[in-house]
Design an enzyme around this catalytic site. Structure first.
Site, short mmCIF file in Angstrom:
data_model
loop_
_atom_site.label_atom_id
_atom_site.label_comp_id
_atom_site.label_asym_id
_atom_site.label_seq_id
_atom_site.Cartn_x
_atom_site.Cartn_y
_atom_site.Cartn_z
N GLN A 21 0.87 -1.17 0.00
CA GLN A 21 0.00 0.00 0.00
C GLN A 21 0.90 1.21 0.00
OE1 GLN A 21 -3.32 -0.09 0.15
NE2 GLN A 21 -3.72 -2.20 0.73
N SER A 22 0.38 2.34 -0.37
CA SER A 22 1.27 3.48 -0.49
C SER A 22 1.53 4.21 0.81
CB SER A 22 0.74 4.46 -1.52
OG SER A 22 1.05 3.96 -2.79
N THR A 23 0.51 4.44 1.61
CA THR A 23 0.72 5.20 2.84
C THR A 23 0.10 4.45 4.00
OG1 THR A 23 -1.36 6.36 2.68
CG2 THR A 23 0.50 7.37 1.55
#
Ligand SMILES: [Zn+2]
Length: 633
Positions: A21-23
């Site tokens: 996931q990115s953040t």
């Protein structure tokens, strides 16, 4: 189903499920997506991998995908794939794997070499097959575009937040974030009082240096927040310096203002050395976000604005750097103290005071030292430097020099490109060696040892190349810009004539000097009565010169003996104007190196009692001029 692409050779190796996931926020909010990613594990089993050979890599959760360098999960994946351990890599969408296109293509390549398949929810791809490669390539490109939109959105988001005063950034010392996120005064009384003490000191003295000195005298230190990763945000106390006090006085936060965008970064103005976009400080009126009365203040906004004006007044004429300015000291901006190594300032006298400016080492003094380090009048120094300069840059040597320079610069450009490529390659190899080392079973000591040795070798090579690169960059710095080159070509005709020409301004003379001279170091302390001058030429050589310090009283200038004799000889038959013309034609100059005027001549005639008749142009204005040149005896 693309199962015909999967062969038993693939199934004998591991299936990697790559989850990311990115953040951190996405990790929490996108539970659904996370679950979808874990479901890939089941898909791997469906595709024929035994559960024991399906591995889920989710180390990257919460780390952004723009470069692989910081992501151990991705590195492990790349290493294992390259070691031929992996039969298939499964992921949700191509973009989850690597948002940065170069990482993506590299992985595709590695997969191609090691015969590893790539799969997402919609299919299985074999990077060795041209059609699949194309498809994967498109996916990579799309995900890069996605990252770009994401970045733009983030950037806009930052500004939106900032406009509302909600964007968080590290607070200046003296403030803390309250429980509700709002800014509050630091609960530490000592911090608050020390800051108040700085503002109060500036209110009383109006001079930053005096504030620093007072703090030092009282043994008071200044609070600061640690910005290094170790102990980030913790409070430390530091000896007061000029720059620290100025930073406090400049910071609008202390006046209760929330300000964002004080500095402007433009991509087309980059530091030639580091390549970083250079910051340009916006003036108060141009701050894009300014919310006054945003939080409790240490000083009133009006006082802050007044302080800024005061700071500007006190400093604009002092700190000399960058482009040459008007002002009579030739070495302004390139002169350094031979005693302490700091940059020296120029103390310019008022124009009506006929004294030459001084070079003065003030930095230590500003930081609260008792005395100034050293100072000296600029005249003998400038004269010696000019002499050395005119001698060094004779017309002949200049003509040759420009031709040589041309050649050198061509070589430099080519070599620089070479060095960059070398360095890039070495860095890549080092990263690669690191991944291989990280990927090996630590039990397997023989292999691990060998891989570590190789990795170290690659790292050493990178360091060595970086050092060579930096050195080469430094060496290349003395090459001339296009404008300078043109100027050199023009002046190579007759530099001394150009130098002395009346049309040449002080500013131009400074530019000429800077073309040949990098810096000048002065030491008027080591040997009493003399000044040691070290000239650092842009060619890399250093020359030393010694001049006598003018004794007190000797400091005023004298009209050259020869000119005085001529004036005496001509005074009885010629007008002042005729004498001046004659002297100028003979190449004689006044005590200040200027052309003679009727006023000069008249002054000397009257001083020496040789004037016979009243000059035709004698007038009130002449009298006033005479009084101002009267020090020229
Ligand atoms: Zn000094």
């Amino acid at each position: 189903m693309a199962t015909e692409k999967i062969q038993s050779a693939h199934q004998e190796r591991i299936a990697f499920v790559y989850v990311r996931q990115s953040t951190p926020l996405q990790v929490i909010e996108n539970r659904e997506s996370t679950e979808r990613q874990y479901r890939l594990r089941e898909r791997a089993i469906e595709l024929g991998w035994p559960p024991s050979r399906v591995e889920v890599i989710d180390e990257d959760q919460g780390r952004s995908g723009s470069t692989a360098a910081h992501r151990t999960g991705f590195q492990r994946l790349a290493t294992d794939v390259s070691l031929g351990k992996v039969g298939i890599v499964l992921m949700l969408e191509a973009s989850r794997l690597a948002r940065n296109n170069s990482d993506w293509y590299r992985l595709m390549e590695i997969c191609g070499v090691s015969g590893t398949l790539i799969a997402d929810e919609s299919g299985v791809y074999n990077p060795r097959e041209p059609n699949d490669r194309l498809l994967l390539g498109v996916k990579g490109t799309l995900s890069e575009a996605e990252l770009f939109t994401l970045r733009t959105r983030l950037y806009e988001g930052r500004w939106n937040k900032a406009r509302k005063g909600l964007l968080r950034f590290p607070l200046p010392v003296g403030y803390v974030h309250g429980a509700d996120g709002a800014w509050a005064l630091d609960p530490d009384t000592q911090v608050r009082e020390r800051l108040a003490c700085v503002f109060e000191g500036y209110r009383r003295h109006g001079v930053v240096r005096a504030v620093v000195r007072e703090l030092k005298e009282q043994g008071l230190e200044l609070p600061a927040r640690v910005i290094a990763s170790e102990g980030y945000g913790s409070l430390v106390w530091k000896a007061p310096t000029l720059s620290a006090v100025i930073r406090i006085l400049h910071h609008p936060a202390y006046a209760g203002a929330y300000v964002y965008g004080r500095s402007e970064y433009s991509a087309d103005r980059r530091s030639p050395k580091t390549g970083k976009a250079s910051a340009h400080v916006r003036s108060l009126e141009q701050w894009p976000v300014k919310i006054t009365a945003h939080h409790p203040a240490y000083i009133r906004w009006e006082e802050y604005v007044k302080n800024q004006e005061r700071l500007r007044e006190n400093w604009s004429h002092d700190e000399s750097r960058g482009a040459p300015r008007e002002g009579r000291a030739l070495l302004q901006g390139i002169v350094y103290c031979g005693v302490c190594g700091r940059k020296m300032s120029v103390q310019d006298r008022a124009a009506r005071e006929n004294r030459s400016p001084s070079y003065i080492c003030l930095k230590g003094y500003h930081d609260g030292d008792e005395k100034i380090c050293q100072s000296m009048t600029s005249r003998p120094v400038d004269a010696a430097v000019v002499e050395a300069f005119l001698g060094a840059v004779s017309p002949l040597s200049l003509g040759v020099a420009t031709r040589v320079l041309d050649q050198v610069e061509q070589d430099l450009i080519a070599r620089r490109r070479q060095r960059e490529l070398q360095l890039e390659q070495a860095r890549y190899e080092a990263r690669w060696a690191e991944r291989q080392y990280n990927g090996v079973d630590p039990e397997n000591r023989l292999v691990a040892g060998e891989l570590e040795r190789r990795w170290n070798e690659k790292l050493e090579r990178v360091v060595e190349l970086e050092r060579a690169y930096a050195q080469a960059e430094r060496d290349a710095e003395w090459s001339l810009t296009k404008e300078e080159r043109t100027a050199v070509a023009e002046m190579s005709q007759d530099l001394p004539a150009i130098w002395r020409a009346e049309t040449t301004t002080v500013r131009e003379r400074k530019q000429l000097i800077r073309m040949a001279i990098e810096s000048v170091q002065l030491d008027g302390v080591r040997e009493a009565g003399q000044i040691e001058i070290q000239i650092h030429w842009r060619s890399g050589t250093v020359t030393e010169h010694i001049v006598k310090r003018p004794a007190p009283g000797e400091s005023s200038l004298k009209t050259p003996e020869e000119a005085v004799e001529q004036i005496h000889a001509m005074a009885r038959r010629s007008s002042y104007e005729e004498i001046a013309t004659h002297l100028n034609r003979a190449g004689l100059r006044s005590a200040f190196g200027r052309r003679f005027t009727t006023q000069h001549v008249g002054y000397i005639c009257r001083r020496d009692g040789v004037a016979k008749r009243k000059p035709r142009h004698a007038s009130k204005s002449e009298e006033s001029v005479n009084s101002s040149t009267s020090k020229e005896n």
